[in-house]
Design a protein around this motif. Structure first.
Motif, PDB file in Angstrom:
ATOM      1  N   TRP A  61       0.844  -1.230  -0.001  1.00 18.48           N
ATOM      2  CA  TRP A  61      -0.055   0.138   0.089  1.00 18.48           C
ATOM      3  C   TRP A  61       0.854   1.292  -0.007  1.00 18.48           C
ATOM      4  O   TRP A  61       0.603   2.099  -0.720  1.00 18.48           O
ATOM      5  CB  TRP A  61      -0.951   0.075   1.167  1.00 18.48           C
ATOM      6  CG  TRP A  61      -1.941  -0.925   1.206  1.00 18.48           C
ATOM      7  CD1 TRP A  61      -2.260  -1.943   0.189  1.00 18.48           C
ATOM      8  CD2 TRP A  61      -2.528  -1.513   2.516  1.00 18.48           C
ATOM      9  NE1 TRP A  61      -3.298  -2.723   0.950  1.00 18.48           N
ATOM     10  CE2 TRP A  61      -3.292  -2.673   2.284  1.00 18.48           C
ATOM     11  CE3 TRP A  61      -2.510  -1.228   3.823  1.00 18.48           C
ATOM     12  CZ2 TRP A  61      -3.975  -3.192   3.062  1.00 18.48           C
ATOM     13  CZ3 TRP A  61      -3.375  -1.819   4.698  1.00 18.48           C
ATOM     14  CH2 TRP A  61      -4.246  -2.890   4.195  1.00 18.48           C
ATOM     15  N   THR A  63       4.062   1.601  -0.861  1.00 16.90           N
ATOM     16  CA  THR A  63       4.651   1.749  -2.017  1.00 16.90           C
ATOM     17  C   THR A  63       3.868   2.126  -3.365  1.00 16.90           C
ATOM     18  O   THR A  63       4.613   2.166  -4.458  1.00 16.90           O
ATOM     19  CB  THR A  63       5.685   0.596  -2.139  1.00 16.90           C
ATOM     20  OG1 THR A  63       4.975  -0.495  -2.256  1.00 16.90           O
ATOM     21  CG2 THR A  63       6.818   0.508  -1.083  1.00 16.90           C
ATOM     22  N   GLY A  64       2.657   1.866  -3.154  1.00 16.80           N
ATOM     23  CA  GLY A  64       1.597   2.143  -4.336  1.00 16.80           C
ATOM     24  C   GLY A  64       1.684   0.804  -5.055  1.00 16.80           C
ATOM     25  O   GLY A  64       1.259   0.941  -6.357  1.00 16.80           O
ATOM     26  N   ALA A  67      -3.705  -0.612  -4.163  1.00 10.69           N
ATOM     27  CA  ALA A  67      -4.474   0.388  -3.568  1.00 10.69           C
ATOM     28  C   ALA A  67      -4.806   0.092  -2.176  1.00 10.69           C
ATOM     29  O   ALA A  67      -5.186  -1.090  -1.913  1.00 10.69           O
ATOM     30  CB  ALA A  67      -5.512   0.694  -4.452  1.00 10.69           C
ATOM     31  N   GLU A  73      -7.008   4.851   3.301  1.00 10.09           N
ATOM     32  CA  GLU A  73      -6.398   5.651   1.947  1.00 10.09           C
ATOM     33  C   GLU A  73      -5.743   6.977   2.356  1.00 10.09           C
ATOM     34  O   GLU A  73      -4.459   7.058   1.926  1.00 10.09           O
ATOM     35  CB  GLU A  73      -7.588   6.032   1.108  1.00 10.09           C
ATOM     36  CG  GLU A  73      -7.985   4.837   0.002  1.00 10.09           C
ATOM     37  CD  GLU A  73      -9.230   5.253  -0.812  1.00 10.09           C
ATOM     38  OE1 GLU A  73      -9.550   6.303  -0.572  1.00 10.09           O
ATOM     39  OE2 GLU A  73      -9.454   4.408  -1.891  1.00 10.09           O
ATOM     40  N   SER A  77      -1.611   7.433   2.337  1.00 18.16           N
ATOM     41  CA  SER A  77      -1.100   8.529   1.419  1.00 18.16           C
ATOM     42  C   SER A  77      -0.053   9.512   2.368  1.00 18.16           C
ATOM     43  O   SER A  77       1.098   9.829   1.739  1.00 18.16           O
ATOM     44  CB  SER A  77      -2.324   9.286   0.912  1.00 18.16           C
ATOM     45  OG  SER A  77      -1.828  10.563   0.146  1.00 18.16           O
ATOM     46  N   ALA A  80       3.214   7.530   3.198  1.00 18.26           N
ATOM     47  CA  ALA A  80       4.022   7.401   2.037  1.00 18.26           C
ATOM     48  C   ALA A  80       4.623   8.890   1.651  1.00 18.26           C
ATOM     49  O   ALA A  80       5.938   9.081   1.376  1.00 18.26           O
ATOM     50  CB  ALA A  80       2.994   7.179   0.713  1.00 18.26           C
TER      51      ALA A  80
END
Length: 85
Positions: A61, A63-64, A67, A73, A77, A80
């Motif tokens: 999640w 490292t993208g 999703a 979420e 974000s 990250a």
């Protein structure tokens, strides 16, 4: 007996740096040190729930690669972005 805010934050910081996967130790420890003290109770609840997730999932999640689930979420974000700073 209920945990004090200070004890709760200390516990979560410890859990952030003792994950099992070294990469997640580094990422979550940095995030926890920079952000937990300023979080409100709802933010701490969300972060505490995140700490119960599997490291492999968390890493994907953050490292993208995959999703994150909707409840995480915004937090993922933020984690990250903190790690990339």
């Amino acid at each position: 007996m209920t945990e004090t805010r200070e004890t709760r934050i200390k516990r979560m910081k410890m859990r952030s740096m003792r994950r099992g996967i070294k990469e997640m130790d580094i990422i979550l420890q940095a995030y926890a040190e920079r952000n937990l003290d300023a979080m409100d109770d709802a933010g701490l609840d969300r972060y505490d729930a995140l700490l119960h997730e599997n490291d492999q999932d968390l890493y994907q999640w953050v490292t993208g690669q995959v999703a994150p689930p909707a409840p995480f979420e915004d937090l993922i974000s933020d984690i990250a972005q903190t790690f990339q700073k």
